[in-house]
Design a protein around this motif. Structure first.
Motif, PDB file in Angstrom:
ATOM      1  N   UNK A 233     -48.049 -23.760  24.649  1.00 45.27           N
ATOM      2  CA  UNK A 233     -46.756 -22.870  24.979  1.00 45.27           C
ATOM      3  C   UNK A 233     -46.651 -22.362  26.277  1.00 45.27           C
ATOM      4  N   UNK A 234     -47.114 -23.122  27.170  1.00 48.57           N
ATOM      5  CA  UNK A 234     -47.176 -23.257  28.554  1.00 48.57           C
ATOM      6  C   UNK A 234     -47.637 -21.682  29.096  1.00 48.57           C
ATOM      7  N   UNK A 235     -48.593 -21.141  28.333  1.00 47.50           N
ATOM      8  CA  UNK A 235     -49.086 -19.735  28.702  1.00 47.50           C
ATOM      9  C   UNK A 235     -50.202 -20.207  29.699  1.00 47.50           C
ATOM     10  N   UNK A 236     -50.293 -19.284  30.866  1.00 51.00           N
ATOM     11  CA  UNK A 236     -51.603 -19.575  31.723  1.00 51.00           C
ATOM     12  C   UNK A 236     -52.833 -19.073  30.890  1.00 51.00           C
ATOM     13  N   UNK A 237     -53.723 -20.086  30.953  1.00 56.93           N
ATOM     14  CA  UNK A 237     -55.183 -19.571  30.448  1.00 56.93           C
ATOM     15  C   UNK A 237     -56.219 -19.779  31.220  1.00 56.93           C
ATOM     16  N   UNK A 238     -56.066 -20.545  32.601  1.00 53.57           N
ATOM     17  CA  UNK A 238     -57.255 -20.706  33.292  1.00 53.57           C
ATOM     18  C   UNK A 238     -56.730 -21.431  34.688  1.00 53.57           C
ATOM     19  N   UNK A 239     -57.814 -21.372  35.704  1.00 54.50           N
ATOM     20  CA  UNK A 239     -57.511 -21.865  37.082  1.00 54.50           C
ATOM     21  C   UNK A 239     -58.603 -22.626  37.187  1.00 54.50           C
ATOM     22  N   UNK A 240     -58.215 -23.895  37.864  1.00 52.74           N
ATOM     23  CA  UNK A 240     -59.379 -24.767  37.924  1.00 52.74           C
ATOM     24  C   UNK A 240     -59.583 -25.240  39.512  1.00 52.74           C
ATOM     25  N   UNK A 241     -60.276 -24.769  40.626  1.00 54.81           N
ATOM     26  CA  UNK A 241     -60.595 -25.271  41.746  1.00 54.81           C
ATOM     27  C   UNK A 241     -60.732 -26.918  41.820  1.00 54.81           C
ATOM     28  N   UNK A 242     -59.677 -27.605  42.573  1.00 55.01           N
ATOM     29  CA  UNK A 242     -59.952 -28.881  42.313  1.00 55.01           C
ATOM     30  C   UNK A 242     -61.084 -29.614  42.703  1.00 55.01           C
ATOM     31  N   UNK A 243     -61.961 -28.868  43.677  1.00 53.23           N
ATOM     32  CA  UNK A 243     -63.224 -29.473  44.113  1.00 53.23           C
ATOM     33  C   UNK A 243     -64.225 -29.432  43.303  1.00 53.23           C
ATOM     34  N   UNK A 244     -64.145 -28.827  42.256  1.00 54.66           N
ATOM     35  CA  UNK A 244     -65.068 -28.849  41.090  1.00 54.66           C
ATOM     36  C   UNK A 244     -65.042 -29.978  40.291  1.00 54.66           C
TER      37      UNK A 244
END
Length: 465
Positions: free
Chosen positions: A191-202
């Motif tokens: 539903x396009x709800x924000x559930x997380x953030x991911x540092x791309x370096x990970x």
């Protein structure tokens, strides 16, 4: 850039060093796009802005239409919002749309938001439909809320993807927009709800078969699209983030607000308040703007000030007999008025700053008043003694010193009381304190200063003549 163009650049740079707009106009007239790009890049940002401000309404479109759209967009981004909008408004819609297309979404909204509705719609109609819809969504927000400051270009991934699928999508996203910030990816549900953030370096340390839902940072901090500038400033002062995701009332991811955008808008707000306090109402003013527009913005404040100053003049008229009897009072009237006004303006400045930083609330009227009265008592006493000594030296009459010294002390108390509290009262009444505080303070301190000097002089008239 070819070797021939590189050889020509020093010659172009040395021509009309004090008038770069002449070289810029000549290259545009010749239609030499590469040479114009090279010359523009050789100028500092300040010289670019200066040159563009001196081009006339025929040369400006010629310069921007000669430049490549990406180069024109880069040049446009170095200008103030008022200059950028003024420039885009001179172009035909198709040329303007090609340049707007190259700008980040927040700058697109800023520029188009400063145009009149017909011009903005004509340019939006020339943009791709999806891009135009996104810009219209951004321009619907005010400039001083998260929705108006955010950029919609971001890395958005579904939580069901694996790392391998995410990397494939990332390659496609970057192919479409190479200017996108790639430090963080934002993970959403169906539903396009924000559930997380991911540092791309990970991504460097996990297997491609891993699910991003298992490696993301859950429940990330976010702000609502309606969050005001004051709260955004406080957020970034509290958190060492470069950006924060923006969500709507349903938790849907809308975009990102970057720290630099908040800092810039806070600076613009402070600059706007200063201009308003000096009587320049209606936004940023440039001397390249139409004469009647600039005149109307200034007169809107100056004409009101005439009416307010009539009140101060009427006080002098009431005591004209006293003033005629003691001519020396005329020397000290402007001193008392000006010194009290300066003290009041200091109090206004502190209250305005504390309001903008969220350090004081409009309801804290009594606390602010008591702090200003305490300070005013000290400063008023010192200033009163100084002006009293000057009056005694000037006229040789100690009673004149007593009159002007006591008047300045009392008027300083009045000025700091008004200056410290009136921005809070106006804010509570939802009136812009930057516009109204200055005129009200000036009028009241003038009236009170004149009244105190002349009424005290009337009481001691036998000692003064």
């Amino acid at each position: 850039m070819s070797e021939t163009q590189s050889d020509e650049l020093p010659q172009l740079a040395t021509q009309d060093e004090e008038r770069p707009w002449l070289t810029m106009a000549r290259l545009a007239e010749e239609g030499d796009s590469d040479a114009l790009v090279a010359y523009v890049e050789s100028l500092s940002t300040a010289d670019q802005a200066l040159a563009l401000s001196r081009l006339d309404t025929e040369q400006m479109p010629q310069v921007f239409e000669t430049l490549h759209p990406d180069e024109a967009a880069e040049l446009l981004s170095h200008l103030s919002e008022a200059q950028a909008a003024q420039t885009i408004g001179l172009l035909d819609p198709s040329s303007a749309a090609a340049i707007i297309h190259e700008l980040p979404s927040d700058e697109q909204a800023d520029v188009l938001g400063d145009l009149d509705e017909d011009q903005a719609n004509a340019i939006l109609d020339a943009l791709p439909a999806t891009e135009a819809a996104a810009v219209r969504e951004l321009t619907a927000y005010k400039d001083d809320v998260a929705g108006g400051l955010m950029v919609s270009e971001l890395l958005r991934f579904n939580e069901k993807l694996t790392v391998g699928q995410m990397i494939e999508q990332l390659a496609g996203d970057l192919e479409r927009d190479r200017e996108m910030d790639v430090r963080y990816g934002y993970v959403c549900d169906d539903q396009n709800r924000l559930v997380g953030v991911l540092p791309m370096q990970n991504l460097l340390f996990v297997k491609r078969a891993s699910r991003i839902a298992d490696i993301m940072i859950r429940n990330p901090l976010s702000v609502r699209d309606t969050t005001p500038l004051e709260d955004l400033v406080e957020f970034f002062e509290t958190h060492a983030f470069l950006g924060v995701p923006v969500v709507n009332s349903d938790g849907g991811l809308m975009g990102i607000v970057q720290r630099k955008a908040v800092d810039y808008e806070a600076f613009r707000a402070a600059e706007s308040d200063y201009l308003k306090s000096q009587g320049i109402v209606g936004g940023e003013e440039l001397r390249t703007m139409p004469l009647l527009l600039r005149s109307r913005r200034r007169l809107s404040w100056l004409s009101i000030n005439i009416v307010l100053n009539l009140g101060a003049a009427s006080v002098i008229a009431l005591f004209q007999d006293t003033l005629q009897s003691v001519i020396a009072l005329a020397v000290f009237l402007p001193i008392i008025s000006d010194m009290s006004g300066c003290s009041g303006n200091q109090a206004v400045a502190i209250s305005m700053r504390e309001l903008s930083l969220g350090l004081v609330r409009p309801s804290e009227f009594l606390r602010v008043w008591w702090q200003e009265v305490s300070l005013g008592l000290v400063n008023g006493t010192v200033l009163g003694l100084l002006v009293a000594i000057c009056a005694i030296v000037f006229d040789g009459n100690p009673y004149l010193g007593l009159v002007v010294g006591l008047a300045l002390m009392l008027n300083t108390l009045i000025a700091v009381s008004i200056g410290g509290t009136i921005p809070l009262l106006l804010k509570k009444l939802k009136v812009d304190p930057a516009v109204a505080s200055g005129p009200l303070l000036t009028t009241v301190t003038d009236m009170c200063g004149f009244f105190l000097v002349l009424s005290l002089a009337t009481l001691m008239l036998s000692k003064l003549v």
